[in-house]
Motif scaffolding. Structure first.
Motif, PDB file in Angstrom:
ATOM      1  N   ASP A 142       0.986  -1.201  -0.172  1.00 44.40           N
ATOM      2  CA  ASP A 142       0.418  -0.095   0.096  1.00 44.40           C
ATOM      3  C   ASP A 142       1.354   1.451  -0.072  1.00 44.40           C
ATOM      4  OD1 ASP A 142      -2.221  -1.458   0.049  1.00 44.40           O
ATOM      5  OD2 ASP A 142      -2.378  -1.194   2.533  1.00 44.40           O
ATOM      6  N   THR A 143       0.937   2.224  -1.115  1.00 40.27           N
ATOM      7  CA  THR A 143       1.728   3.436  -0.975  1.00 40.27           C
ATOM      8  C   THR A 143       0.947   3.726   0.102  1.00 40.27           C
ATOM      9  OG1 THR A 143      -0.155   4.243  -1.942  1.00 40.27           O
ATOM     10  CG2 THR A 143       1.846   3.615  -3.525  1.00 40.27           C
ATOM     11  N   HIS A 144       0.666   4.383   0.268  1.00 41.71           N
ATOM     12  CA  HIS A 144       0.068   4.764   2.106  1.00 41.71           C
ATOM     13  C   HIS A 144       0.642   5.146   3.178  1.00 41.71           C
ATOM     14  CE1 HIS A 144      -3.181   2.766   2.986  1.00 41.71           C
ATOM     15  NE2 HIS A 144      -3.221   2.634   3.824  1.00 41.71           N
ATOM     16  N   LEU A 145       1.514   3.302   3.242  1.00 42.78           N
ATOM     17  CA  LEU A 145       2.517   2.838   4.153  1.00 42.78           C
ATOM     18  C   LEU A 145       4.189   2.800   3.734  1.00 42.78           C
ATOM     19  CD1 LEU A 145       0.090   0.120   6.102  1.00 42.78           C
ATOM     20  CD2 LEU A 145       1.322   2.743   7.517  1.00 42.78           C
ATOM     21  N   GLN A 146       4.127   2.494   2.624  1.00 42.53           N
ATOM     22  CA  GLN A 146       5.211   2.374   1.954  1.00 42.53           C
ATOM     23  C   GLN A 146       5.814   3.651   2.641  1.00 42.53           C
ATOM     24  OE1 GLN A 146       5.067   1.951  -2.062  1.00 42.53           O
ATOM     25  NE2 GLN A 146       4.051   0.206  -1.742  1.00 42.53           N
ATOM     26  N   GLY A 147       5.999   4.677   2.716  1.00 37.12           N
ATOM     27  CA  GLY A 147       6.956   5.789   2.960  1.00 37.12           C
ATOM     28  C   GLY A 147       7.359   5.667   4.645  1.00 37.12           C
ATOM     29  N   TYR A 148       6.776   4.945   5.294  1.00 38.93           N
ATOM     30  CA  TYR A 148       7.383   4.279   6.662  1.00 38.93           C
ATOM     31  C   TYR A 148       8.425   3.483   6.692  1.00 38.93           C
ATOM     32  CZ  TYR A 148       2.905   6.711   8.747  1.00 38.93           C
ATOM     33  OH  TYR A 148       2.096   7.509   8.956  1.00 38.93           O
ATOM     34  N   ARG A 149       9.735   4.056   6.837  1.00 37.94           N
ATOM     35  CA  ARG A 149      11.148   3.997   6.515  1.00 37.94           C
ATOM     36  C   ARG A 149      12.296   4.998   6.747  1.00 37.94           C
ATOM     37  NH1 ARG A 149      13.289   0.500   1.800  1.00 37.94           N
ATOM     38  NH2 ARG A 149      11.621  -0.268   1.500  1.00 37.94           N
ATOM     39  N   GLU A 150      13.123   4.259   8.120  1.00 40.08           N
ATOM     40  CA  GLU A 150      14.039   5.346   8.502  1.00 40.08           C
ATOM     41  C   GLU A 150      14.916   4.620   8.024  1.00 40.08           C
ATOM     42  OE1 GLU A 150      12.263   7.980  11.715  1.00 40.08           O
ATOM     43  OE2 GLU A 150      10.711   7.263  11.111  1.00 40.08           O
ATOM     44  N   GLU A 151      16.362   5.238   8.915  1.00 43.94           N
ATOM     45  CA  GLU A 151      17.860   5.723   8.582  1.00 43.94           C
ATOM     46  C   GLU A 151      18.241   5.269   9.626  1.00 43.94           C
ATOM     47  OE1 GLU A 151      18.634   2.499   6.148  1.00 43.94           O
ATOM     48  OE2 GLU A 151      16.824   2.832   5.113  1.00 43.94           O
ATOM     49  N   ASN A 152      19.334   4.548   9.846  1.00 40.88           N
ATOM     50  CA  ASN A 152      19.988   5.422  11.647  1.00 40.88           C
ATOM     51  C   ASN A 152      19.217   6.051  12.758  1.00 40.88           C
ATOM     52  OD1 ASN A 152      22.444   4.612   9.904  1.00 40.88           O
ATOM     53  ND2 ASN A 152      22.075   6.104   9.239  1.00 40.88           N
ATOM     54  N   VAL A 153      17.858   4.720  13.101  1.00 44.43           N
ATOM     55  CA  VAL A 153      17.220   5.341  13.831  1.00 44.43           C
ATOM     56  C   VAL A 153      17.528   6.022  15.035  1.00 44.43           C
ATOM     57  CG1 VAL A 153      15.322   4.459  14.728  1.00 44.43           C
ATOM     58  CG2 VAL A 153      15.281   4.278  12.257  1.00 44.43           C
ATOM     59  N   SER A 154      18.140   4.659  16.084  1.00 40.00           N
ATOM     60  CA  SER A 154      18.865   4.533  17.149  1.00 40.00           C
ATOM     61  C   SER A 154      19.699   5.894  17.098  1.00 40.00           C
ATOM     62  CB  SER A 154      19.116   3.682  17.233  1.00 40.00           C
ATOM     63  OG  SER A 154      18.079   2.115  17.919  1.00 40.00           O
ATOM     64  N   MET A 155      20.871   6.164  15.979  1.00 38.49           N
ATOM     65  CA  MET A 155      21.549   7.305  16.690  1.00 38.49           C
ATOM     66  C   MET A 155      20.929   9.063  16.728  1.00 38.49           C
ATOM     67  SD  MET A 155      24.689   8.312  13.802  1.00 38.49           S
ATOM     68  CE  MET A 155      25.179   7.071  13.622  1.00 38.49           C
ATOM     69  N   SER A 156      19.371   9.010  15.485  1.00 39.39           N
ATOM     70  CA  SER A 156      19.192   9.907  15.477  1.00 39.39           C
ATOM     71  C   SER A 156      18.207   9.660  17.076  1.00 39.39           C
ATOM     72  CB  SER A 156      17.950   9.919  14.744  1.00 39.39           C
ATOM     73  OG  SER A 156      17.019   9.224  14.593  1.00 39.39           O
ATOM     74  N   THR A 157      17.178   8.666  17.466  1.00 42.04           N
ATOM     75  CA  THR A 157      16.707   8.829  18.657  1.00 42.04           C
ATOM     76  C   THR A 157      17.621   9.431  19.665  1.00 42.04           C
ATOM     77  OG1 THR A 157      15.587   6.976  18.230  1.00 42.04           O
ATOM     78  CG2 THR A 157      15.547   7.318  20.320  1.00 42.04           C
ATOM     79  N   LYS A 158      19.460   8.877  19.596  1.00 48.95           N
ATOM     80  CA  LYS A 158      20.013   8.911  20.571  1.00 48.95           C
ATOM     81  C   LYS A 158      20.209  10.440  20.897  1.00 48.95           C
ATOM     82  CE  LYS A 158      22.129   4.576  21.527  1.00 48.95           C
ATOM     83  NZ  LYS A 158      23.260   3.899  21.012  1.00 48.95           N
ATOM     84  N   ARG A 159      20.345  11.087  19.957  1.00 49.82           N
ATOM     85  CA  ARG A 159      20.741  12.856  19.955  1.00 49.82           C
ATOM     86  C   ARG A 159      19.695  13.501  20.003  1.00 49.82           C
ATOM     87  NH1 ARG A 159      21.706  12.632  13.916  1.00 49.82           N
ATOM     88  NH2 ARG A 159      23.744  10.852  14.215  1.00 49.82           N
ATOM     89  N   ARG A 160      18.234  12.564  19.953  1.00 51.06           N
ATOM     90  CA  ARG A 160      17.245  13.544  20.324  1.00 51.06           C
ATOM     91  C   ARG A 160      17.295  13.436  21.574  1.00 51.06           C
ATOM     92  NH1 ARG A 160      13.789  11.100  16.426  1.00 51.06           N
ATOM     93  NH2 ARG A 160      13.284   9.862  18.137  1.00 51.06           N
ATOM     94  N   GLN A 161      17.240  12.788  22.836  1.00 52.27           N
ATOM     95  CA  GLN A 161      17.642  11.873  24.167  1.00 52.27           C
ATOM     96  C   GLN A 161      18.721  12.800  24.472  1.00 52.27           C
ATOM     97  OE1 GLN A 161      18.093   7.856  24.540  1.00 52.27           O
ATOM     98  NE2 GLN A 161      15.984   8.033  24.254  1.00 52.27           N
ATOM     99  N   ARG A 162      19.908  13.033  24.251  1.00 54.45           N
ATOM    100  CA  ARG A 162      21.082  13.442  24.487  1.00 54.45           C
ATOM    101  C   ARG A 162      20.910  15.296  24.348  1.00 54.45           C
ATOM    102  NH1 ARG A 162      24.823  12.528  22.099  1.00 54.45           N
ATOM    103  NH2 ARG A 162      25.008  13.487  20.189  1.00 54.45           N
ATOM    104  N   LYS A 163      19.971  15.876  24.085  1.00 58.08           N
ATOM    105  CA  LYS A 163      19.778  17.416  23.557  1.00 58.08           C
ATOM    106  C   LYS A 163      19.041  17.514  24.448  1.00 58.08           C
ATOM    107  CE  LYS A 163      20.202  17.885  18.871  1.00 58.08           C
ATOM    108  NZ  LYS A 163      19.207  18.325  17.304  1.00 58.08           N
ATOM    109  N   LYS A 164      17.418  17.026  25.355  1.00 56.11           N
ATOM    110  CA  LYS A 164      16.771  17.215  26.209  1.00 56.11           C
ATOM    111  C   LYS A 164      17.206  17.182  27.133  1.00 56.11           C
ATOM    112  CE  LYS A 164      12.349  14.336  24.299  1.00 56.11           C
ATOM    113  NZ  LYS A 164      11.727  12.930  23.730  1.00 56.11           N
ATOM    114  N   ILE A 165      18.142  15.787  27.720  1.00 56.37           N
ATOM    115  CA  ILE A 165      18.974  15.809  28.808  1.00 56.37           C
ATOM    116  C   ILE A 165      19.430  17.241  29.790  1.00 56.37           C
ATOM    117  CG2 ILE A 165      20.666  14.636  30.327  1.00 56.37           C
ATOM    118  CD1 ILE A 165      19.845  11.951  28.493  1.00 56.37           C
ATOM    119  N   THR A 166      20.816  17.305  28.206  1.00 54.63           N
ATOM    120  CA  THR A 166      21.512  18.831  28.263  1.00 54.63           C
ATOM    121  C   THR A 166      20.974  19.488  28.065  1.00 54.63           C
ATOM    122  OG1 THR A 166      22.590  18.327  25.589  1.00 54.63           O
ATOM    123  CG2 THR A 166      23.219  16.749  27.461  1.00 54.63           C
TER     124      THR A 166
END
Length: 169
Positions: A142-166
């Protein structure tokens, strides 16, 4: 770790549900590659429910019974931890129900149902709660679900968490 959420459109092609399996050959070829890749496969509860509903509406009783039996075997193997995928999104809590309530009107205008919305919700929750994800996607025809694709997910999540903490922007 690479993660794939299996959508109903993939499952109905794997099972060759009549009227829902126009891409069966391509999906099965991709399935063999996915199994070799050792991706983590996630079977959302919504995929189970939607697939079961499609099977129940097969007009030919013999075909319906055969495919239901095959799907039942998939579910048994899932329950026993023998399937190539793992079950995810077993319960819908208050937060999940509010997510659906807050997005149902907008999604309905785009003909996106509650089943797909719950798969998207499970995808987002898995991404937030699971460490060490390299890539994550919803594997769908289904085309409306095919856009859900991300790379380097944990890396970007760690950056978001570090920004929140610091407190850094």
């Amino acid at each position: 770790m690479n993660v794939r959420f299996i959508d109903t459109s993939v499952m109905t092609n794997l099972l060759e549900v009549p009227g829902k399996c126009a891409d069966a050959k391509a999906v099965k070829e991709q399935w063999n590659k996915v199994l070799q890749s050792k991706d983590v496969l996630i079977l959302p509860v919504a995929t189970i429910i939607e697939t079961g509903n499609h099977i129940a509406h097969i007009s030919d009783g013999n075909v319906r019974r055969t495919i239901a039996g095959k799907f039942g075997e998939y579910l048994r193997k899932t329950a026993e931890g023998e399937a190539p995928w793992q079950l995810y999104g077993v319960e819908l809590d208050k937060e999940g129900l509010l997510y659906l309530a807050n997005h149902i009107e907008e999604n309905a205008t785009y003909e996106i149902g509650v089943g797909d919305m719950s798969i998207i919700y499970a995808y987002e929750q898995y991404k937030e709660k699971t460490p060490a994800i390299g890539s994550i996607m919803i594997w769908s025809r289904d085309t409306h679900l095919q856009g859900y694709r991300e790379e380097n997910v944990s890396m970007s999540t760690k950056r978001r968490q570090r920004k929140k903490i610091t407190g850094n922007p």
